[in-house]
Write a protein that holds these residues in place. Structure first.
Motif, PDB file in Angstrom:
ATOM      1  N   ILE A   1       0.851  -1.182   0.000  1.00 30.35           N
ATOM      2  CA  ILE A   1       0.000   0.000   0.000  1.00 30.35           C
ATOM      3  C   ILE A   1       0.888   1.234   0.000  1.00 30.35           C
ATOM      4  CG2 ILE A   1      -1.762   1.279   1.299  1.00 30.35           C
ATOM      5  CD1 ILE A   1      -2.594  -1.453   2.509  1.00 30.35           C
ATOM      6  N   GLN A   2       0.656   2.120  -0.943  1.00 28.23           N
ATOM      7  CA  GLN A   2       1.486   3.309  -1.083  1.00 28.23           C
ATOM      8  C   GLN A   2       1.122   4.352  -0.019  1.00 28.23           C
ATOM      9  OE1 GLN A   2       4.034   3.376  -3.244  1.00 28.23           O
ATOM     10  NE2 GLN A   2       3.404   1.275  -3.770  1.00 28.23           N
ATOM     11  N   ALA A   3       2.084   5.208   0.302  1.00 26.13           N
ATOM     12  CA  ALA A   3       1.852   6.276   1.261  1.00 26.13           C
ATOM     13  C   ALA A   3       0.732   7.185   0.762  1.00 26.13           C
ATOM     14  CB  ALA A   3       3.133   7.087   1.470  1.00 26.13           C
ATOM     15  N   GLY A   4      -0.221   7.501   1.635  1.00 22.57           N
ATOM     16  CA  GLY A   4      -1.327   8.374   1.279  1.00 22.57           C
ATOM     17  C   GLY A   4      -2.443   7.695   0.529  1.00 22.57           C
ATOM     18  N   GLU A   5      -2.338   6.418   0.256  1.00 24.25           N
ATOM     19  CA  GLU A   5      -3.360   5.705  -0.507  1.00 24.25           C
ATOM     20  C   GLU A   5      -4.564   5.403   0.386  1.00 24.25           C
ATOM     21  OE1 GLU A   5      -3.626   1.940  -3.653  1.00 24.25           O
ATOM     22  OE2 GLU A   5      -1.943   2.106  -2.260  1.00 24.25           O
ATOM     23  N   PHE A   6      -5.771   5.503  -0.221  1.00 19.76           N
ATOM     24  CA  PHE A   6      -7.019   5.156   0.458  1.00 19.76           C
ATOM     25  C   PHE A   6      -7.431   3.774  -0.051  1.00 19.76           C
ATOM     26  CE2 PHE A   6     -10.958   6.950   2.507  1.00 19.76           C
ATOM     27  CZ  PHE A   6     -11.733   5.809   2.399  1.00 19.76           C
ATOM     28  N   VAL A   7      -7.380   2.779   0.832  1.00 19.81           N
ATOM     29  CA  VAL A   7      -7.611   1.393   0.433  1.00 19.81           C
ATOM     30  C   VAL A   7      -8.814   0.835   1.188  1.00 19.81           C
ATOM     31  CG1 VAL A   7      -6.662  -0.946   0.397  1.00 19.81           C
ATOM     32  CG2 VAL A   7      -5.190   1.010  -0.107  1.00 19.81           C
ATOM     33  N   GLY A   8      -9.751   0.277   0.456  1.00 17.31           N
ATOM     34  CA  GLY A   8     -10.874  -0.425   1.065  1.00 17.31           C
ATOM     35  C   GLY A   8     -10.592  -1.918   1.094  1.00 17.31           C
ATOM     36  N   ILE A   9     -11.004  -2.576   2.159  1.00 11.27           N
ATOM     37  CA  ILE A   9     -10.811  -4.024   2.290  1.00 11.27           C
ATOM     38  C   ILE A   9     -12.171  -4.644   2.549  1.00 11.27           C
ATOM     39  CG2 ILE A   9      -9.629  -5.871   3.548  1.00 11.27           C
ATOM     40  CD1 ILE A   9      -7.528  -3.835   4.374  1.00 11.27           C
ATOM     41  N   VAL A  10     -12.603  -5.536   1.655  1.00  7.95           N
ATOM     42  CA  VAL A  10     -13.923  -6.149   1.767  1.00  7.95           C
ATOM     43  C   VAL A  10     -13.801  -7.662   1.678  1.00  7.95           C
ATOM     44  CG1 VAL A  10     -15.028  -4.104   0.772  1.00  7.95           C
ATOM     45  CG2 VAL A  10     -14.383  -6.013  -0.721  1.00  7.95           C
ATOM     46  N   GLY A  11     -14.864  -8.305   2.041  1.00 10.40           N
ATOM     47  CA  GLY A  11     -14.894  -9.764   2.018  1.00 10.40           C
ATOM     48  C   GLY A  11     -15.929 -10.274   3.000  1.00 10.40           C
TER      49      GLY A  11
ATOM     50  N   HIS B   1     -18.352  12.010   5.661  1.00 13.67           N
ATOM     51  CA  HIS B   1     -17.720  13.330   5.571  1.00 13.67           C
ATOM     52  C   HIS B   1     -16.558  13.430   6.548  1.00 13.67           C
ATOM     53  CE1 HIS B   1     -17.128  17.652   5.577  1.00 13.67           C
ATOM     54  NE2 HIS B   1     -17.304  17.653   6.896  1.00 13.67           N
ATOM     55  N   ALA B   2     -16.788  12.952   7.796  1.00 14.90           N
ATOM     56  CA  ALA B   2     -15.715  12.992   8.791  1.00 14.90           C
ATOM     57  C   ALA B   2     -14.540  12.124   8.351  1.00 14.90           C
ATOM     58  CB  ALA B   2     -16.243  12.518  10.147  1.00 14.90           C
ATOM     59  N   LEU B   3     -14.855  11.000   7.728  1.00 18.48           N
ATOM     60  CA  LEU B   3     -13.796  10.111   7.237  1.00 18.48           C
ATOM     61  C   LEU B   3     -12.951  10.815   6.180  1.00 18.48           C
ATOM     62  CD1 LEU B   3     -12.347   7.420   6.814  1.00 18.48           C
ATOM     63  CD2 LEU B   3     -14.256   6.692   5.359  1.00 18.48           C
ATOM     64  N   ASN B   4     -13.600  11.499   5.268  1.00 17.61           N
ATOM     65  CA  ASN B   4     -12.851  12.207   4.230  1.00 17.61           C
ATOM     66  C   ASN B   4     -11.931  13.259   4.839  1.00 17.61           C
ATOM     67  OD1 ASN B   4     -14.174  10.720   2.261  1.00 17.61           O
ATOM     68  ND2 ASN B   4     -15.811  12.236   2.004  1.00 17.61           N
ATOM     69  N   VAL B   5     -12.381  13.875   5.942  1.00 16.91           N
ATOM     70  CA  VAL B   5     -11.571  14.893   6.604  1.00 16.91           C
ATOM     71  C   VAL B   5     -10.344  14.266   7.255  1.00 16.91           C
ATOM     72  CG1 VAL B   5     -11.514  16.577   8.500  1.00 16.91           C
ATOM     73  CG2 VAL B   5     -13.492  16.480   6.964  1.00 16.91           C
ATOM     74  N   VAL B   6     -10.559  13.211   8.052  1.00 20.86           N
ATOM     75  CA  VAL B   6      -9.446  12.635   8.805  1.00 20.86           C
ATOM     76  C   VAL B   6      -8.512  11.833   7.903  1.00 20.86           C
ATOM     77  CG1 VAL B   6     -10.761  12.547  10.955  1.00 20.86           C
ATOM     78  CG2 VAL B   6     -10.751  10.562   9.452  1.00 20.86           C
ATOM     79  N   ALA B   7      -9.016  11.353   6.767  1.00 22.26           N
ATOM     80  CA  ALA B   7      -8.169  10.557   5.880  1.00 22.26           C
ATOM     81  C   ALA B   7      -7.231  11.410   5.048  1.00 22.26           C
ATOM     82  CB  ALA B   7      -9.046   9.709   4.954  1.00 22.26           C
ATOM     83  N   GLU B   8      -7.479  12.693   4.969  1.00 21.89           N
ATOM     84  CA  GLU B   8      -6.662  13.564   4.128  1.00 21.89           C
ATOM     85  C   GLU B   8      -5.206  13.571   4.594  1.00 21.89           C
ATOM     86  OE1 GLU B   8      -6.615  18.210   2.551  1.00 21.89           O
ATOM     87  OE2 GLU B   8      -8.270  17.449   3.775  1.00 21.89           O
ATOM     88  N   GLY B   9      -4.316  13.261   3.677  1.00 22.90           N
ATOM     89  CA  GLY B   9      -2.890  13.269   3.980  1.00 22.90           C
ATOM     90  C   GLY B   9      -2.420  12.046   4.745  1.00 22.90           C
TER      91      GLY B   9
END
Length: 622
Positions: A400-410, A554-562
């Motif tokens: 996983i690259q630095a700053g990448e947003f990764v979803g894990i499902v299953g 929305h909160a997730l998008n805020v805290v995930a930034e950077g």
């Protein structure tokens, strides 16, 4: 950040199905028992800082006992030298009476100080022991909590330490006071009449035989009662934690039935323990009464034959009665002593457990500044299993690259939460490595790792305290203004302003009174103020309604930034916009890619998405 939630990591989302439900010890007695002598010696080491208090208590006991035991001698002097000798001298008798009264007052005063000093020392010992035990438990790896029931650990921290407190404040008090009394009584009896004293010493081997006969029985009965109590507490803790589920499925009658079974077994074993103790103590009462009768007969014959003064016989009978009082007191403490030995063994089983997850050796440790961390994550051909019987992750290779947003499902049991457990080092891989910025996390000190990795769980843990304290986790270095800014940023401020005391509103245990979404908003604010470089959301939106989920999104998008962000999702809508989606199946990566590309592939993810869109969902994701 991860460290703050560590103790609750497995409770929040339930036990992962991929983890075998190992049978937890109901009594907490895991592993081989430590040597009793070594465990008891280790407990006594806690008394060393209080040795001056113990010495002072010993001195007070000596003075109090001396004052008590001189009193029969004064009565003997009055009888033989004044009353029977018809020497008159009422003034001397009154003077001896005054001395008698003074000795009684002295005995009372020093007995009070003796008990007070021992209480102070005993409470200090147990306070230090409880603190060390709690610190030791908090340092344990998550596998420790898999093997030890929470109810059992609560028993260790509360009941077992209280039993040790009773040892210092009751048993030790009895051993000091009554042991000294016994020795001094024997001395006074020999001073009065050596022959009668020798007759009395015949009792000592009889007492030793009775004590030896009852010792094993009482210890075994106490252990059985203690084990049943631990099971009862464990059952109670589990039911209180799951009360909503019990009421939802109308299981109240069944749980009451099971509780009654546990309660009745504890009652039965407790009564067996009490019966054994009563028989043990009454044996000494009978022995004492028989002894007094024999001494009265032998001494009375000697008085009639003018071989013994009446005052001496009176004093001797007084000492004989006092002789059995300390023995009876000591034997009454026998059960507490046995319980102390059992509790010490139980506690030192816990103390003897070394954490499976430890800080690296100083020579191998890699010190990194949190500010310099980029956030690249590498799972390098890892193999992992909670037990040796079945692997949960099979040669998994993920980068996983630095700053990448990764979803894990299953689906359930796919191994998603196991990745979280490995990245936070709740567990270690069996093979391969987990790296952050090309550094094996096993080389990172745990406190550094937990500042780098932040974890938001399905059911965030909130403490009893104010909202400010819950956001900054009692870290005074984080200012109130920073907390307010973080809450405002994630959208929690409107909710907080509705509370009567705003940011100073005190939350009860687990944040009851707040909705699931409101608790999650506080956990997101917590992430912002602690600023980890890697963010993990483990089913953080699983139980939220659609409106609340949008607020959380929305909160997730805020805290995930950077930040490098890993989102384990129950709802596929949560990760639709992720840079990449990892699809797991049976401990392996089945597919990976962006949402649209995976749908176009028409494989396993498309199947999951089709089921989700038709209301079938993914089940209880882990």
């Amino acid at each position: 950040m991860a460290k703050a939630n560590r103790g609750n990591a497995e409770q929040t989302g339930g036990n992962p199905p991929e983890r075998p439900s190992a049978a937890k010890a109901e009594t907490g007695d895991q592993g081989a028992a430590p040597p009793a002598k070594g465990a008891f010696r280790a407990m006594l080491a806690y008394a060393k800082p209080h040795k001056l208090l113990f010495l002072a208590a010993f001195g007070c006991a000596l003075l109090a006992i001396s004052a008590d035991l001189i009193q029969p001698l004064l009565v003997k002097i009055v009888i033989d030298d004044h009353l029977l000798a018809d020497s008159g001298g009422i003034g001397k008798i009154l003077m001896i009476g005054g001395i008698y009264l003074l000795l009684a007052v002295v005995s009372m005063i020093f007995s009070y100080y003796q008990a007070s000093l021992l209480q102070k020392a005993g409470q200090g010992v147990v306070a230090a022991l409880r603190k060390d035990l709690f610190r030791h438990i908090t340092k344990q790896s998550m596998s420790f909590f898999d093997r030890h029931a929470i109810g059992s650990l609560v028993t260790n921290e509360s009941s077992d330490t209280e039993t040790i407190n009773q040892f210092f404040t009751q048993v030790l008090l009895s051993l000091v006071r009554d042991g000294l009394s016994l020795l001094m009584i024997i001395g006074f009896m020999f001073f009065l009449d050596a022959q009668l004293a020798l007759y009395c010493l015949i009792l000592l081997p009889i007492i030793a035989v009775i004590a030896a006969a009852f010792r094993t029985m009482l210890r075994d009965r106490y252990r059985q009662a203690r084990a049943q109590l631990s099971r009862l507490i464990g059952f109670l803790a589990e039911n209180l934690a799951g009360m909503s589920l019990i009421q939802t499925f109308h299981q109240e009658k069944e749980q009451v039935r099971q509780f009654s079974e546990h309660n009745n077994r504890y009652l039965r074993d407790s009564l067996r323990e009490v019966k054994g103790t009563v028989i043990f103590n009454r044996s000494f009462d009978i022995l004492g009464n028989v002894t007094v009768a024999v001494i009265v007969w032998l001494g009375g014959m000697a008085v009639f034959q003018k071989q013994l003064e009446f005052g001496v016989l009176y004093a001797f009978i007084s000492y004989i009665r006092q002789f059995f009082q300390p023995i009876n007191q000591i034997t009454q403490q026998w059960n507490t002593l046995q319980s102390t030995l059992v509790s010490v063994e139980r506690l030192w089983r816990i103390f003897s457990v070394e954490p499976e997850i430890k800080d690296p050796a100083p020579a191998e440790a890699r010190q990194v500044g949190v500010a310099s961390v980029k956030g690249r994550i590498d799972f390098n051909h890892i193999r992992f299993a909670y037990t040796e019987e079945r692997d949960v992750l099979h040669d998994l290779d993920l980068h996983i690259q630095a700053g990448e947003f990764v979803g894990i499902v299953g689906t359930t049991g796919a191994g998603k939460s196991s990745l979280v457990n490995l990245l936070t080092r709740f567990y270690d891989v069996k093979r391969g490595s987990v790296e952050i910025d090309k550094t094996d996390i096993r080389r990172l000190p745990l406190d550094s790792l937990h500042r780098i990795v932040g974890l938001v769980q399905q059911e965030p843990y909130l403490y009893s305290g104010s909202i400010v304290d819950n956001v900054r986790l009692f870290d005074e270095r984080i200012s109130r203004d920073q907390v307010i800014e973080a809450c405002r940023t994630v959208g929690a401020e409107p909710m907080i302003n509705r509370l009567k005391q705003g940011y100073d509103s005190r939350l009860s245990e687990r944040g009851s009174g707040l909705s699931a979404g409101e608790r999650q908003l506080i956990s997101f604010a917590r992430i912002l103020v602690h600023q980890p470089k890697i963010l993990i959301l483990d089913e953080a939106t699983a139980h939220l309604d659609s409106h609340t989920e949008r607020l959380i999104q929305h909160a997730l998008n805020v805290v995930a930034e950077g930040r490098t962000t890993l989102v384990i999702a129950h709802r596929l809508s949560t990760v639709k916009h992720a840079d990449r989606i990892i699809v797991m199946r049976s401990g392996k990566i089945e597919e990976e890619g962006p949402h649209q590309a995976l749908l176009a592939l028409g494989g396993y993810y498309a199947e999951l998405y089709h089921h989700a869109m038709h209301g079938k969902g993914l089940g209880e994701a882990n």
